[in-house]
Design an enzyme around this catalytic site. Structure first.
Site, short mmCIF file in Angstrom:
data_model
loop_
_atom_site.label_atom_id
_atom_site.label_comp_id
_atom_site.label_asym_id
_atom_site.label_seq_id
_atom_site.Cartn_x
_atom_site.Cartn_y
_atom_site.Cartn_z
N ALA A 1 10.01 50.49 61.78
CA ALA A 1 8.36 49.85 61.81
C ALA A 1 8.21 50.71 63.07
O ALA A 1 9.11 49.75 64.08
CB ALA A 1 7.24 49.11 62.05
N TYR B 1 -2.06 50.21 65.06
CA TYR B 1 -0.62 49.77 64.91
C TYR B 1 -1.13 47.85 64.95
O TYR B 1 -0.22 47.70 63.44
CB TYR B 1 0.00 49.04 66.85
CG TYR B 1 1.24 48.54 66.09
CD1 TYR B 1 2.37 48.43 65.67
CD2 TYR B 1 1.02 46.66 66.90
CE1 TYR B 1 3.10 47.39 65.21
CE2 TYR B 1 2.06 45.74 66.73
CZ TYR B 1 3.07 46.02 65.70
OH TYR B 1 3.92 44.79 65.74
#
Ligand code: UDP
Length: 328
Positions: A74, A140
């Site tokens: 990620a 995020y």
């Protein structure tokens, strides 16, 4: 075989080593966009590629008997997510969407997903537990929360068994000194302090000293990367015997330190003095994030072993011996 996505990253590489040490067979997929090939233990099978590449995943799932997927791959920087939101949604959400589709199609139905305390947003209680309402304040955190919800939806109707680990601030390095934290550019607090103390930067910037905290700087809960990896191993065992599925667990130390306190601890450990420059708050930073990690202790028997001192000592050993990270 355990499939580790993002196994060349800081946390993934530590998990790979531990899995191999415990006798698991490991296959790593990493596109090396932020990871390092040299951080991946030689005993693992390594495939360079994207986790959203459906053809690659089809091939891997056909060729290998994948029992569990550990998904570390990620984009994970709060500040960057504010300036590049679509990259974050693409990499974190869309790629995971493809992954889940191919997993379910191929009947691979066990996943451990790396999530974050950034899903909580502004803390309203001293200790955040898994029932604290999620309300992320940056892309995020939002991207991770969306994936959590996608996984849970698939659990309910597709039989996808999962454990989601919400990491607080991960620090430290393996005691072998062979692997550690290396980002380029580095944005995390502890590596930045040590790199500064090694003469790699003129000062350490502290983002904001006017928060409503003990000393005006942000409070975070730090956890040793090896304690985090242990939480993954326990989660893996729980998924393999289906004893605990569909669970979300916080991974932290139930203790907060301010940015200033961390700098002081690093100075004490190294016997060096840091030059501090106070800068504007970094957009998207919550002032206070401290975990209650009671649930995973009660349900999986996870007990963090390492202190802040252990985290700083092991990180310092890594940075001192590898001031240029994996490139030296
Ligand atoms: N921070 C800082 N200077 C730095 C890096 C980080 O003051 O060079 C602060 C940051 O604003 C946050 C805390 O340290 O309050 C932890 O930041 P980090 O990037 O390490 O982790 P995050 O909490 O964003 O995941």
């Amino acid at each position: 075989m355990i499939l580790v996505l993002g196994g060349a990253g800081y946390i993934g590489s530590h998990a790979v080593k531990e899995l191999l040490d415990r006798g698991y067979h490991v296959l790593v997929i990493d596109n090396l966009s932020t990871g390092h090939r040299h951080s991946v233990d030689m005993r693992a099978v390594f495939v360079e590629g994207n986790i959203g590449d459906c053809m690659l995943l089809e091939r891997i799932f056909t060729q290998y008997n994948i029992e569990v997927v550990m998904h570390f791959a990620a984009s994970c920087l709060v500040g960057e997510s504010i300036s590049k939101p679509l990259e974050y949604y693409e990499n974190n959400v869309i790629n995971t969407f493809h992954l889940l589709k191919v997993m379910i199609k191929n009947n691979i139905k066990k996943i451990i997903f790396s999530s974050t305390c950034a899903t909580y947003g502004l803390a309203e209680t001293e200790f955040l537990n898994e029932e604290s309402p999620p309300s992320p304040i940056n892309p995020y955190g939002r991207s991770k929360l969306i994936v959590e919800q996608m996984i849970d939806d698939c659990f309910k109707v597709c039989g996808l068994e999962y454990i989601i680990l919400r990491y607080f601030n991960v620090a430290g390095a393996d005691f072998s000194g062979r692997i550690g934290e290396h980002h380029d550019p580095e944005t995390h607090l502890i590596p930045n302090i040590f790199l500064h103390l090694l003469g790699k930067s003129k000062h350490i910037a502290v983002f904001g000293n006017d928060f409503r905290t003990v000393d005006g700087t942000c409070i975070r809960d730090y956890i040793h990367v090896l304690d985090l990896v242990e939480a993954h191993i326990l989660s893996l065992q729980a998924l393999l015997n289906s004893s605990s599925v569909g669970k979300v667990y916080n991974i932290g130390n139930n203790k907060g330190y301010s940015v200033k306190q961390i700098i002081e601890e690093c100075e004490r450990l190294t016997n060096k003095k840091a030059t501090i420059v106070y800068e504007e708050r970094r957009e998207g930073d919550p002032p206070y994030l401290v975990a209650s990690a009671k649930k995973i202790g009660e349900e999986l028997g996870w007990v963090p072993k390492y202190s802040l001192e252990d985290m700083l000592r092991s990180a310092w050993q890594w940075h001192r011996n590898n001031p240029d990270g994996y490139n030296n």
